[in-house]
Design a protein around this motif. Structure first.
Motif, PDB file in Angstrom:
ATOM      1  N   VAL A 174       0.862  -1.181   0.000  1.00 57.47           N
ATOM      2  CA  VAL A 174       0.000   0.000   0.000  1.00 57.47           C
ATOM      3  C   VAL A 174       0.897   1.229   0.000  1.00 57.47           C
ATOM      4  O   VAL A 174       1.995   1.199   0.557  1.00 57.47           O
ATOM      5  CB  VAL A 174      -0.918   0.026   1.252  1.00 57.47           C
ATOM      6  CG1 VAL A 174      -1.943   1.132   1.139  1.00 57.47           C
ATOM      7  CG2 VAL A 174      -1.586  -1.320   1.460  1.00 57.47           C
ATOM      8  N   SER A 175       0.454   2.309  -0.607  1.00 60.97           N
ATOM      9  CA  SER A 175       1.258   3.532  -0.594  1.00 60.97           C
ATOM     10  C   SER A 175       1.389   4.043   0.840  1.00 60.97           C
ATOM     11  O   SER A 175       0.496   3.827   1.670  1.00 60.97           O
ATOM     12  CB  SER A 175       0.604   4.602  -1.469  1.00 60.97           C
ATOM     13  OG  SER A 175      -0.562   5.115  -0.851  1.00 60.97           O
ATOM     14  N   PRO A 176       2.498   4.718   1.154  1.00 58.71           N
ATOM     15  CA  PRO A 176       2.693   5.215   2.521  1.00 58.71           C
ATOM     16  C   PRO A 176       1.544   6.099   3.013  1.00 58.71           C
ATOM     17  O   PRO A 176       1.106   5.973   4.157  1.00 58.71           O
ATOM     18  CB  PRO A 176       4.005   6.001   2.424  1.00 58.71           C
ATOM     19  CG  PRO A 176       4.750   5.341   1.310  1.00 58.71           C
ATOM     20  CD  PRO A 176       3.697   4.938   0.320  1.00 58.71           C
ATOM     21  N   VAL A 227       5.941   8.792   7.079  1.00 57.87           N
ATOM     22  CA  VAL A 227       7.381   8.519   7.084  1.00 57.87           C
ATOM     23  C   VAL A 227       7.657   7.083   7.497  1.00 57.87           C
ATOM     24  O   VAL A 227       8.473   6.389   6.882  1.00 57.87           O
ATOM     25  CB  VAL A 227       8.112   9.507   8.028  1.00 57.87           C
ATOM     26  CG1 VAL A 227       9.562   9.069   8.239  1.00 57.87           C
ATOM     27  CG2 VAL A 227       8.058  10.913   7.465  1.00 57.87           C
ATOM     28  N   MET A 228       6.958   6.604   8.529  1.00 53.78           N
ATOM     29  CA  MET A 228       7.181   5.245   9.002  1.00 53.78           C
ATOM     30  C   MET A 228       6.791   4.214   7.944  1.00 53.78           C
ATOM     31  O   MET A 228       7.502   3.228   7.725  1.00 53.78           O
ATOM     32  CB  MET A 228       6.401   5.003  10.290  1.00 53.78           C
ATOM     33  CG  MET A 228       6.761   3.703  10.983  1.00 53.78           C
ATOM     34  SD  MET A 228       5.962   3.581  12.605  1.00 53.78           S
ATOM     35  CE  MET A 228       6.626   1.997  13.151  1.00 53.78           C
ATOM     36  N   ALA A 229       5.645   4.444   7.274  1.00 51.49           N
ATOM     37  CA  ALA A 229       5.210   3.527   6.221  1.00 51.49           C
ATOM     38  C   ALA A 229       6.216   3.502   5.075  1.00 51.49           C
ATOM     39  O   ALA A 229       6.505   2.439   4.515  1.00 51.49           O
ATOM     40  CB  ALA A 229       3.828   3.928   5.718  1.00 51.49           C
ATOM     41  N   TRP A 230       6.758   4.673   4.731  1.00 54.39           N
ATOM     42  CA  TRP A 230       7.773   4.723   3.671  1.00 54.39           C
ATOM     43  C   TRP A 230       9.063   4.050   4.124  1.00 54.39           C
ATOM     44  O   TRP A 230       9.652   3.244   3.386  1.00 54.39           O
ATOM     45  CB  TRP A 230       8.056   6.174   3.296  1.00 54.39           C
ATOM     46  CG  TRP A 230       9.297   6.310   2.457  1.00 54.39           C
ATOM     47  CD1 TRP A 230       9.433   5.994   1.136  1.00 54.39           C
ATOM     48  CD2 TRP A 230      10.589   6.756   2.905  1.00 54.39           C
ATOM     49  NE1 TRP A 230      10.725   6.220   0.729  1.00 54.39           N
ATOM     50  CE2 TRP A 230      11.453   6.686   1.789  1.00 54.39           C
ATOM     51  CE3 TRP A 230      11.091   7.208   4.128  1.00 54.39           C
ATOM     52  CZ2 TRP A 230      12.795   7.057   1.865  1.00 54.39           C
ATOM     53  CZ3 TRP A 230      12.413   7.576   4.210  1.00 54.39           C
ATOM     54  CH2 TRP A 230      13.257   7.500   3.095  1.00 54.39           C
ATOM     55  N   ALA A 231       9.505   4.343   5.351  1.00 49.04           N
ATOM     56  CA  ALA A 231      10.764   3.795   5.836  1.00 49.04           C
ATOM     57  C   ALA A 231      10.727   2.280   5.916  1.00 49.04           C
ATOM     58  O   ALA A 231      11.739   1.598   5.659  1.00 49.04           O
ATOM     59  CB  ALA A 231      11.099   4.392   7.203  1.00 49.04           C
TER      60      ALA A 231
END
Length: 294
Positions: A174-176, A227-231
């Protein structure tokens, strides 16, 4: 794979910045919940964050509602962790709360091993024992009592361990923005229901309450969970958990400076054992622990 590896320094730096914001919020929330019930505070926090992210990234709302099997469990774990943490803060200190919360770094690989039906690595087992010893000293040492807030906060690292493992599982599907919005919306619904059923609601008033709401909703929620989802697209759950060990360090510093909180010598020894355990686990766990194949 090389592209992912090249992104790791940026992901680590971004997570460190987010853990600083999270660390500061322990003090802000501790002050705010003197004037507003904890679950209502969280409900408003995640409502503002959800609306803000929807306004900034409208397509994330459509994507989030298409993947309930991802956002519902992540949001439920998020709501549970913050509910236990914020209710616990009513009767425990920001410093103790942050250190107990930080134990999720040790719990995460333990839960990961259970999910994979494998025995934890010896270093993780040793880290868990050291962290437990540190917790005992932190909460039962001289001039310290194990209170209701401490007991409630003990559930936090388990909820956040589940949250970070689920984030690691779903972050690349899923996208961040959609994953962040979906989990915050689910958390808002669950926390609102819990607040209505268990608390006498009040109208938020005062600078302390609104500053805390704005900082936690914008910086510590909308921005932080994107940020957490992307990281976690490039970091394993254990790697992400290890970076987040900076949160109790920042929170402890704020608690000492802003709230004048103090620990006994034995309490500081317990705090050192907890932080040491998290570092031991970080050194002993391989970088790919818990990560999904690309």
């Amino acid at each position: 794979m090389k592209r992912l590896n090249d992104s790791r320094p940026a992901a680590v730096g971004a997570l460190v910045a987010i853990t600083f914001i999270w660390g500061v919020t322990f003090v802000l929330i501790k002050s705010a919940i003197r004037h507003i019930p904890p679950l209502e505070f969280l409900s408003i926090r995640f409502l503002i964050a959800s609306l803000l992210l929807t306004a900034l990234v409208p397509r994330s709302f459509k994507e989030a509602i298409r993947v309930p099997r991802f956002v519902i469990p992540v949001g439920a774990a998020l709501a549970a962790g913050y509910a236990f943490q914020t209710i616990g803060l009513v009767t425990t200190g920001a410093t103790k709360s942050s250190l107990i919360t930080g134990m999720f770094v040790v719990v995460t690989p333990l839960f990961g091993a259970v999910a994979l039906r494998a025995f934890p690595k010896p270093v993780v087992a040793v880290g868990a024992f050291i962290a437990a010893a540190g917790l005992f000293l932190l909460t039962t040492g001289p001039d310290t009592t194990f209170n209701r807030g401490d007991a409630i906060t003990l559930f936090v690292p388990f909820a956040f361990a589940v949250h970070i493992l689920l984030m690691g599982r779903y972050a690349r599907r899923v996208s961040p923005a959609a994953l962040a919005l979906g989990q915050m919306a689910v958390a808002f619904i669950l926390l609102t229901a819990a607040s209505v059923l268990s608390e006498a609601l009040v109208v938020p008033r005062g600078a302390e309450v609104w500053i805390a709401l704005l900082v936690t909703s914008v910086g510590a929620s909308a921005l932080a969970f994107v940020v957490m989802a992307w990281a976690q697209r490039v970091l394993s759950p254990t790697q992400a958990a290890v970076v987040c060990t900076m949160e109790p360090v920042f929170a402890t510093a704020c608690g000492v400076v802003v709230l004048s909180e103090r620990l006994s010598v034995v309490g500081w020894a317990g705090a050192a054992l907890i932080v040491g355990a998290t570092l031991l686990v970080s050194i002993g766990e391989p970088e790919t622990s818990g990560a999904e194949p690309v």
